[in-house]
Design a protein around this motif. Structure first.
Motif, PDB file in Angstrom:
ATOM      1  N   ARG A 114     -12.766  10.222  49.834  1.00 56.47           N
ATOM      2  CA  ARG A 114     -13.109  10.721  48.506  1.00 56.47           C
ATOM      3  C   ARG A 114     -12.495   9.829  47.423  1.00 56.47           C
ATOM      4  O   ARG A 114     -11.476   9.168  47.654  1.00 56.47           O
ATOM      5  CB  ARG A 114     -12.613  12.165  48.320  1.00 56.47           C
ATOM      6  CG  ARG A 114     -13.354  13.172  49.201  1.00 56.47           C
ATOM      7  CD  ARG A 114     -12.705  14.534  49.130  1.00 56.47           C
ATOM      8  NE  ARG A 114     -13.477  15.529  49.860  1.00 56.47           N
ATOM      9  CZ  ARG A 114     -14.305  16.391  49.292  1.00 56.47           C
ATOM     10  NH1 ARG A 114     -14.466  16.372  47.980  1.00 56.47           N
ATOM     11  NH2 ARG A 114     -14.974  17.271  50.009  1.00 56.47           N
ATOM     12  N   SER A 154     -13.850  15.775  35.410  1.00 55.26           N
ATOM     13  CA  SER A 154     -15.172  15.554  35.997  1.00 55.26           C
ATOM     14  C   SER A 154     -16.145  15.000  34.966  1.00 55.26           C
ATOM     15  O   SER A 154     -17.001  14.179  35.287  1.00 55.26           O
ATOM     16  CB  SER A 154     -15.707  16.854  36.591  1.00 55.26           C
ATOM     17  OG  SER A 154     -15.767  17.870  35.610  1.00 55.26           O
ATOM     18  N   ALA A 158     -17.716  11.858  36.298  1.00 56.45           N
ATOM     19  CA  ALA A 158     -19.066  12.119  36.814  1.00 56.45           C
ATOM     20  C   ALA A 158     -19.806  12.991  35.814  1.00 56.45           C
ATOM     21  O   ALA A 158     -19.993  14.192  36.039  1.00 56.45           O
ATOM     22  CB  ALA A 158     -18.997  12.800  38.181  1.00 56.45           C
ATOM     23  N   ASP A 164     -23.741  20.113  38.353  1.00 53.07           N
ATOM     24  CA  ASP A 164     -23.520  18.782  38.920  1.00 53.07           C
ATOM     25  C   ASP A 164     -22.041  18.541  39.166  1.00 53.07           C
ATOM     26  O   ASP A 164     -21.646  17.953  40.182  1.00 53.07           O
ATOM     27  CB  ASP A 164     -24.064  17.704  37.978  1.00 53.07           C
ATOM     28  CG  ASP A 164     -25.578  17.729  37.897  1.00 53.07           C
ATOM     29  OD1 ASP A 164     -26.208  18.164  38.878  1.00 53.07           O
ATOM     30  OD2 ASP A 164     -26.122  17.326  36.858  1.00 53.07           O
ATOM     31  N   THR A 165     -21.218  18.986  38.230  1.00 56.55           N
ATOM     32  CA  THR A 165     -19.770  18.852  38.379  1.00 56.55           C
ATOM     33  C   THR A 165     -19.291  19.553  39.641  1.00 56.55           C
ATOM     34  O   THR A 165     -18.465  19.028  40.391  1.00 56.55           O
ATOM     35  CB  THR A 165     -19.061  19.457  37.150  1.00 56.55           C
ATOM     36  OG1 THR A 165     -19.397  18.689  36.011  1.00 56.55           O
ATOM     37  CG2 THR A 165     -17.565  19.468  37.334  1.00 56.55           C
ATOM     38  N   ARG A 167     -20.900  20.267  42.410  1.00 59.49           N
ATOM     39  CA  ARG A 167     -21.284  19.535  43.629  1.00 59.49           C
ATOM     40  C   ARG A 167     -20.403  18.305  43.822  1.00 59.49           C
ATOM     41  O   ARG A 167     -19.968  18.017  44.942  1.00 59.49           O
ATOM     42  CB  ARG A 167     -22.757  19.135  43.545  1.00 59.49           C
ATOM     43  CG  ARG A 167     -23.726  20.274  43.778  1.00 59.49           C
ATOM     44  CD  ARG A 167     -25.152  19.760  43.956  1.00 59.49           C
ATOM     45  NE  ARG A 167     -25.664  19.183  42.712  1.00 59.49           N
ATOM     46  CZ  ARG A 167     -26.311  19.899  41.799  1.00 59.49           C
ATOM     47  NH1 ARG A 167     -26.515  21.188  41.973  1.00 59.49           N
ATOM     48  NH2 ARG A 167     -26.765  19.309  40.698  1.00 59.49           N
ATOM     49  N   TRP A 168     -20.148  17.576  42.732  1.00 54.44           N
ATOM     50  CA  TRP A 168     -19.315  16.375  42.828  1.00 54.44           C
ATOM     51  C   TRP A 168     -17.901  16.721  43.282  1.00 54.44           C
ATOM     52  O   TRP A 168     -17.310  16.019  44.107  1.00 54.44           O
ATOM     53  CB  TRP A 168     -19.291  15.696  41.455  1.00 54.44           C
ATOM     54  CG  TRP A 168     -18.395  14.502  41.384  1.00 54.44           C
ATOM     55  CD1 TRP A 168     -18.628  13.253  41.884  1.00 54.44           C
ATOM     56  CD2 TRP A 168     -17.121  14.440  40.743  1.00 54.44           C
ATOM     57  NE1 TRP A 168     -17.583  12.423  41.608  1.00 54.44           N
ATOM     58  CE2 TRP A 168     -16.640  13.122  40.899  1.00 54.44           C
ATOM     59  CE3 TRP A 168     -16.340  15.356  40.047  1.00 54.44           C
ATOM     60  CZ2 TRP A 168     -15.410  12.706  40.390  1.00 54.44           C
ATOM     61  CZ3 TRP A 168     -15.117  14.946  39.535  1.00 54.44           C
ATOM     62  CH2 TRP A 168     -14.672  13.647  39.714  1.00 54.44           C
ATOM     63  N   GLN A 171     -18.028  17.491  47.101  1.00 55.70           N
ATOM     64  CA  GLN A 171     -18.530  16.488  48.037  1.00 55.70           C
ATOM     65  C   GLN A 171     -17.877  15.118  47.915  1.00 55.70           C
ATOM     66  O   GLN A 171     -17.796  14.394  48.907  1.00 55.70           O
ATOM     67  CB  GLN A 171     -20.051  16.335  47.849  1.00 55.70           C
ATOM     68  CG  GLN A 171     -20.829  17.606  48.127  1.00 55.70           C
ATOM     69  CD  GLN A 171     -22.297  17.493  47.736  1.00 55.70           C
ATOM     70  OE1 GLN A 171     -22.782  16.408  47.396  1.00 55.70           O
ATOM     71  NE2 GLN A 171     -23.014  18.608  47.778  1.00 55.70           N
ATOM     72  N   ARG A 172     -17.393  14.737  46.720  1.00 56.98           N
ATOM     73  CA  ARG A 172     -17.000  13.345  46.543  1.00 56.98           C
ATOM     74  C   ARG A 172     -15.625  13.137  45.932  1.00 56.98           C
ATOM     75  O   ARG A 172     -15.062  12.059  46.055  1.00 56.98           O
ATOM     76  CB  ARG A 172     -18.047  12.631  45.662  1.00 56.98           C
ATOM     77  CG  ARG A 172     -19.448  12.669  46.234  1.00 56.98           C
ATOM     78  CD  ARG A 172     -20.433  11.995  45.306  1.00 56.98           C
ATOM     79  NE  ARG A 172     -20.114  10.596  45.096  1.00 56.98           N
ATOM     80  CZ  ARG A 172     -20.732   9.811  44.228  1.00 56.98           C
ATOM     81  NH1 ARG A 172     -21.703  10.310  43.477  1.00 56.98           N
ATOM     82  NH2 ARG A 172     -20.386   8.563  44.075  1.00 56.98           N
ATOM     83  N   SER A 173     -15.077  14.132  45.265  1.00 58.35           N
ATOM     84  CA  SER A 173     -13.848  13.931  44.501  1.00 58.35           C
ATOM     85  C   SER A 173     -12.621  14.480  45.222  1.00 58.35           C
ATOM     86  O   SER A 173     -12.731  15.374  46.068  1.00 58.35           O
ATOM     87  CB  SER A 173     -13.972  14.596  43.129  1.00 58.35           C
ATOM     88  OG  SER A 173     -12.757  14.544  42.430  1.00 58.35           O
TER      89      SER A 173
END
Length: 595
Positions: A114, A154, A158, A164-165, A167-168, A171-173
């Motif tokens: 991540r 976020s 992103a 969207d925040t 999900r980010w 999944q990614r942060s």
């Protein structure tokens, strides 16, 4: 295995040496040397041959004898004796000699990777701003403070809607583990609730953030830059906020919402407000100053806002101002400038004091970079216009080209509109053919505006009611507006201000206000990096930090037990400079735990 020697002195004073065959083991995780057998006191093998001896002993005891090309009776004899002694004592060469828990290496895996670099930088910036302490003083709970961190971070890293925040984040942060929320992450609705609460406390928050910024950088508020922008929304017009207007993004098909900001010379906002989308820059200054109040000696505005009505309003209120005049035609230049000025970036400027009254001081400025760009543009436009007029004149002798007098007049009008920025510098004449509806010639000459435009290329007039300021100070203050506008463009382009996807008005306002909070973080990071000689945009900083990942390695011992080793990646040279500028430790931040 190895042979260890031990020297000692007997009571009679003679020195002796003893020899032992030893082996390295680990007991309770600690390295130990274990003696297997004692060798003869008069051990006959030379030290340089001990490695050969040990190889042959290990080969014999494991039933994998070493091939010997040159026989040595002494070594053969000692090998036979040592192997026999080891077998007699029950030595097992395959016994485990390390009592540490074994690792199943073929099952080791990287469970997740991540982003971590941007998260650490943003959290540190919020720490400099005292964001947690502010929220605590405003009645935010510990969970609400962490969610506020997430909303700001976020949006920095992103940009997007809260959905969207969310999900980010999942999944990614690495924000959840950094904020210690990985065991019990908040819901999406909690992000909306905290965003709404931040907006309701916007005036207090901005005042506290500006005060904290002063203490961090030690500046004194003295100048206010006023600007307004808008963002579009894929929705319908409403009475409270959204309305059709002049879109900065040319989205005339969408309704708009507007943000007005007053920014100090340091670049940090002192006030901000959200307005209906159909409000204009020319009409909003008076309303903004009344709504948010400006308590400073000077307001700096660009040409789009410095209308006659707004200037009169500032004069009535007794507020000092500085702006570029809206006149397109500049006064003529003298032979030599009254003074010159050079910015921190190395750009040179020539200055002429045009006129001064008791109320207003005016300075004509010619920028060399601006002159070069303007000269290039003028040359290109002039060449195109002259070429088209020449071709139009040549076509009069060709029966297949346009020759009708009225159509030629119409065509010249079209060219004047097409090249309106330079067409006024020419006198264009269309001569009719006698006793005919045709034109005989199309000619043009350069008038006095041609030379004036060439001489005053790259010029503009700065006017201010601070009549005691020097011309260099006027130019310096106005150029600060350019630096701030570059950061302001970051807010409009890179931080998710546009577009808006929310449907409820309160969420739209919260979305816009979070972007203003993000502006504080971005500007603070930019100022600290600039002090280190790094002039990167936020997009450039994000690209450098985005590639820094935090990887969690899973090391299993058996079915029900494994070790987790989360570790940051190795920093590149530019990442180290960013970390140092933000006072972040340069390490891999290893975090070990067993489950």
């Amino acid at each position: 295995m190895f042979i260890r020697t031990n020297s000692y002195t007997r009571k009679n004073g003679t020195k002796k040496v003893s020899y032992s065959l030893c082996e390295n083991r680990r007991v309770n995780g600690e390295p130990k040397q274990t003696t297997l057998i004692k060798l003869d006191p008069d051990f006959p093998i030379k030290k340089e041959d001990w490695s050969i001896l040990i190889q042959r002993v290990v080969g014999e005891i494991k039933h994998h004898p070493v091939i010997v090309f040159e026989q040595d009776q002494q070594i053969d004899h000692q090998v036979h004796r040592i192997v026999k002694a080891l077998k007699d004592m029950g030595y097992d060469p395959y016994a485990v000699k390390d009592d540490r828990t074994p690792v199943i290496f073929d099952k080791v895996e990287d469970s997740e990777s991540r982003t971590i670099g941007g998260e650490r930088v943003v959290n540190k910036a919020l720490s400099f701003l005292g964001f947690d302490e502010m929220l605590a003083s405003l009645g935010f709970s510990d969970l609400q403070k962490r969610i506020s961190h997430m909303l700001v971070a976020s949006r920095c890293l992103a940009p997007g809607s809260e959905a969207d925040t969310y999900r980010w984040l999942h999944q990614r942060s690495s924000l959840f583990p950094l904020l210690q929320l990985d065991d019990n992450p908040p819901s999406l609705s909690s992000l909306y609730r905290v965003g709404n609460k931040l907006y309701t406390l916007r005036e207090t928050l901005i005042k506290k953030l500006f005060t904290q910024s002063q203490s961090v950088f030690g500046f004194t508020p003295c100048i206010a830059f006023y600007d307004l922008t808008n963002t579009y929304h894929y929705g319908k017009e409403d009475d409270e906020l959204l309305a059709y207007g002049r879109s900065k993004e040319k989205r005339s098909d969408c309704v708009l919402a507007s943000i007005a900001m007053v920014i100090d010379a340091s670049g940090f906002p002192t006030h901000a407000e959200i307005y209906k989308g159909n409000i204009s820059e020319r009409k909003t200054l008076e309303k903004a100053i009344k709504d948010i109040g400006i308590e400073c000696p000077t307001v700096i505005v660009d040409a789009g806002i410095s209308t006659k009505k707004n200037i009169e309003f500032l004069n009535r209120k007794g507020i000092k101002w500085l702006s570029i005049e809206r006149n397109k035609k500049q006064p003529p230049l003298k032979t030599e400038p009254d003074s010159t000025h050079q910015t921190d970036s190395g750009s040179a400027y020539s200055l002429w004091e045009v006129s001064q009254s008791q109320e207003v001081k005016r300075v004509l400025v010619q920028s060399k970079p601006r002159k070069q760009a303007r000269d290039s543009h003028l040359k290109r436009e002039r060449e195109k216009l002259e070429e088209e007029l020449t071709q139009l004149n040549k076509g009069l002798s060709n029966p297949r080209c346009m020759r009708d007098y009225l159509k030629i007049i119409e065509k010249v009008g079209i060219l004047r509109k097409k090249y309106q920025k330079v067409a006024y510098q020419y006198d264009i004449k269309v001569t009719p053919l006698e006793d005919s509806d045709l034109a005989s010639s199309v000619g043009f000459t350069r008038n006095k505006d041609y030379n004036h435009a060439t001489e005053t290329s790259g010029c503009y007039v700065i006017a201010t009611t601070q009549t005691d300021w020097e011309a260099e100070q006027m130019v310096h203050c106005y150029h600060q507006l350019g630096d701030i506008e570059r950061t302001f463009r970051t807010l409009k382009s890179e931080l998710g201000l546009r577009p808006i996807f929310h449907r409820k008005v309160e969420r739209i306002k919260a979305h816009l206000f979070i972007t203003i909070l993000v502006y504080y973080v971005v500007h603070l990071v930019g100022m600290r990096l600039k002090a280190k000689g790094i002039n990167l945009s936020w997009e450039g900083i994000g690209e450098e930090l985005f590639i820094l990942q935090r990887t969690t390695t899973k090391i299993p011992e058996h079915k029900n037990k494994y070790h987790l080793l989360p570790k940051d990646g190795r920093l590149s040279a530019i990442q180290k400079i960013i970390y140092e500028a933000m006072d972040l430790p340069i390490s891999n931040h290893l975090r070990y735990r067993t489950e």
